[in-house]
Enzyme design. Structure first.
Site, PDB file in Angstrom:
ATOM      1  N   GLY A  76       0.765  -1.248   0.000  1.00 16.16           N
ATOM      2  CA  GLY A  76       0.000   0.000   0.000  1.00 16.16           C
ATOM      3  C   GLY A  76       0.788   1.285   0.000  1.00 16.16           C
ATOM      4  O   GLY A  76       0.208   2.357   0.142  1.00 16.16           O
ATOM      5  N   TRP A  78       2.274   2.985  -2.443  1.00 13.93           N
ATOM      6  CA  TRP A  78       1.879   3.901  -3.513  1.00 13.93           C
ATOM      7  C   TRP A  78       0.487   4.458  -3.265  1.00 13.93           C
ATOM      8  O   TRP A  78       0.232   5.633  -3.524  1.00 13.93           O
ATOM      9  CB  TRP A  78       1.933   3.180  -4.864  1.00 13.93           C
ATOM     10  CG  TRP A  78       3.310   3.163  -5.462  1.00 13.93           C
ATOM     11  CD1 TRP A  78       4.494   3.184  -4.796  1.00 13.93           C
ATOM     12  CD2 TRP A  78       3.638   3.130  -6.854  1.00 13.93           C
ATOM     13  NE1 TRP A  78       5.540   3.161  -5.674  1.00 13.93           N
ATOM     14  CE2 TRP A  78       5.043   3.125  -6.945  1.00 13.93           C
ATOM     15  CE3 TRP A  78       2.876   3.078  -8.013  1.00 13.93           C
ATOM     16  CZ2 TRP A  78       5.709   3.087  -8.181  1.00 13.93           C
ATOM     17  CZ3 TRP A  78       3.532   3.042  -9.241  1.00 13.93           C
ATOM     18  CH2 TRP A  78       4.937   3.050  -9.323  1.00 13.93           C
ATOM     19  N   ASP A  99      -5.512  -5.871  -5.625  1.00 16.17           N
ATOM     20  CA  ASP A  99      -4.444  -6.853  -5.434  1.00 16.17           C
ATOM     21  C   ASP A  99      -5.067  -8.218  -5.148  1.00 16.17           C
ATOM     22  O   ASP A  99      -6.185  -8.303  -4.612  1.00 16.17           O
ATOM     23  CB  ASP A  99      -3.525  -6.443  -4.276  1.00 16.17           C
ATOM     24  CG  ASP A  99      -2.135  -7.071  -4.396  1.00 16.17           C
ATOM     25  OD1 ASP A  99      -1.163  -6.325  -4.600  1.00 16.17           O
ATOM     26  OD2 ASP A  99      -2.022  -8.312  -4.299  1.00 16.17           O
ATOM     27  N   ASP A 115      -8.149 -10.250  -9.040  1.00 15.76           N
ATOM     28  CA  ASP A 115      -7.114 -10.314 -10.063  1.00 15.76           C
ATOM     29  C   ASP A 115      -7.453  -9.310 -11.163  1.00 15.76           C
ATOM     30  O   ASP A 115      -8.535  -9.373 -11.756  1.00 15.76           O
ATOM     31  CB  ASP A 115      -7.073 -11.734 -10.629  1.00 15.76           C
ATOM     32  CG  ASP A 115      -5.908 -11.963 -11.580  1.00 15.76           C
ATOM     33  OD1 ASP A 115      -5.262 -10.979 -11.991  1.00 15.76           O
ATOM     34  OD2 ASP A 115      -5.653 -13.136 -11.904  1.00 15.76           O
ATOM     35  N   LYS A 179       6.211  -0.347 -13.627  1.00 15.05           N
ATOM     36  CA  LYS A 179       7.576  -0.817 -13.444  1.00 15.05           C
ATOM     37  C   LYS A 179       7.997  -1.699 -14.624  1.00 15.05           C
ATOM     38  O   LYS A 179       7.237  -2.556 -15.078  1.00 15.05           O
ATOM     39  CB  LYS A 179       7.683  -1.632 -12.153  1.00 15.05           C
ATOM     40  CG  LYS A 179       9.085  -2.169 -11.880  1.00 15.05           C
ATOM     41  CD  LYS A 179       9.105  -3.104 -10.686  1.00 15.05           C
ATOM     42  CE  LYS A 179       8.958  -2.355  -9.394  1.00 15.05           C
ATOM     43  NZ  LYS A 179       9.055  -3.242  -8.202  1.00 15.05           N
TER      44      LYS A 179
END
Length: 227
Positions: A76, A78, A99, A115, A179
């Site tokens: 958590g 971010w 998540d 998901d 990322k």
């Protein structure tokens, strides 16, 4: 305990029992990481919070009243930064976190344990947002096998899927942040993103460890897909 070259105290972890060398080195790095220590001191759930904070300080992504989706949000860090920046704690914006893992409540953050690959996920998050998103962000990393080519394919696949998800929920002009590793986004994905967004860049915040190949793909000015 000894001092490193900068004069800071350095914690050394002794090998004990069946602890592997890799586990020992990881624990030692965590105990001596200034961002880990700072996160604990400032109440953030992970050192990753400072990566988003540094990216936002430079590119001004998060603004009051925005709607934000945080993919793979746990634990958590971010989401904490986003909630503060967009004002969702005070009801001015919205932050929706998703998540597979459970995540303890964060003020100003709506959490969905599901998901994001599920076909129903985009519609579910749009419902939670009461519309589209201004920013979709992902600090997810694929599970690694140790086989370089396999791991690279997994990483690229995860980013591609996150980008496809972003295209489902972003408003025109929206932003996608994710990322990536090594040389950045895959060439095919990069070409696709250049069609979908006005600007594409790769960034590496100071909070990313210098010995890590981690980078972030920042795509701004979403204009929709050319199918």
């Amino acid at each position: 305990m000894a001092k490193d070259k900068t004069g800071r105290l350095h914690v050394t972890v002794k090998s004990a029992g069946k602890r592997k060398l890799s586990s020992k080195l990881w624990l030692e790095r965590q105990l001596n990481d200034p961002y880990v220590l700072r996160a604990k001191r400032e109440g953030y759930r992970s050192r990753a919070a400072f990566k988003l904070k540094e990216i936002d300080d430079k590119y001004k992504l998060l603004k009051p009243g925005m709607a934000v989706v945080d993919l793979g949000a746990a634990p958590g860090g971010w989401s904490q930064i986003a909630a503060t920046k967009v004002g969702s704690i005070d009801g001015k914006g919205k932050v929706v976190a998703i998540d597979l893992l459970e995540m303890p409540d964060i003020p100003g953050v709506l959490f969905a344990q599901l998901d994001f690959l599920d076909d129903s996920a985009p519609a579910k998050l749009r419902e939670m947002l009461s519309g589209g998103a201004d920013l979709v962000m992902s600090d997810m990393a694929a599970n690694t096998t140790g086989h370089r080519k396999t791991d690279q394919l997994r990483i690229v696949g995860l980013v591609e899927t996150a980008a496809a998800f972003a295209a489902e929920v972003l408003k025109p002009g929206g932003t996608f942040l994710a990322k990536v590793f090594q040389s950045g986004a895959d060439a095919a994905l990069l070409a696709e993103l250049k069609r979908d967004y006005a600007t594409i860049r790769h960034v590496k915040p100071a909070a990313s460890r210098q010995d890590s190949s981690e980078r972030y793909l920042l795509a701004t000015g979403f204009r929709g897909r050319n199918e």
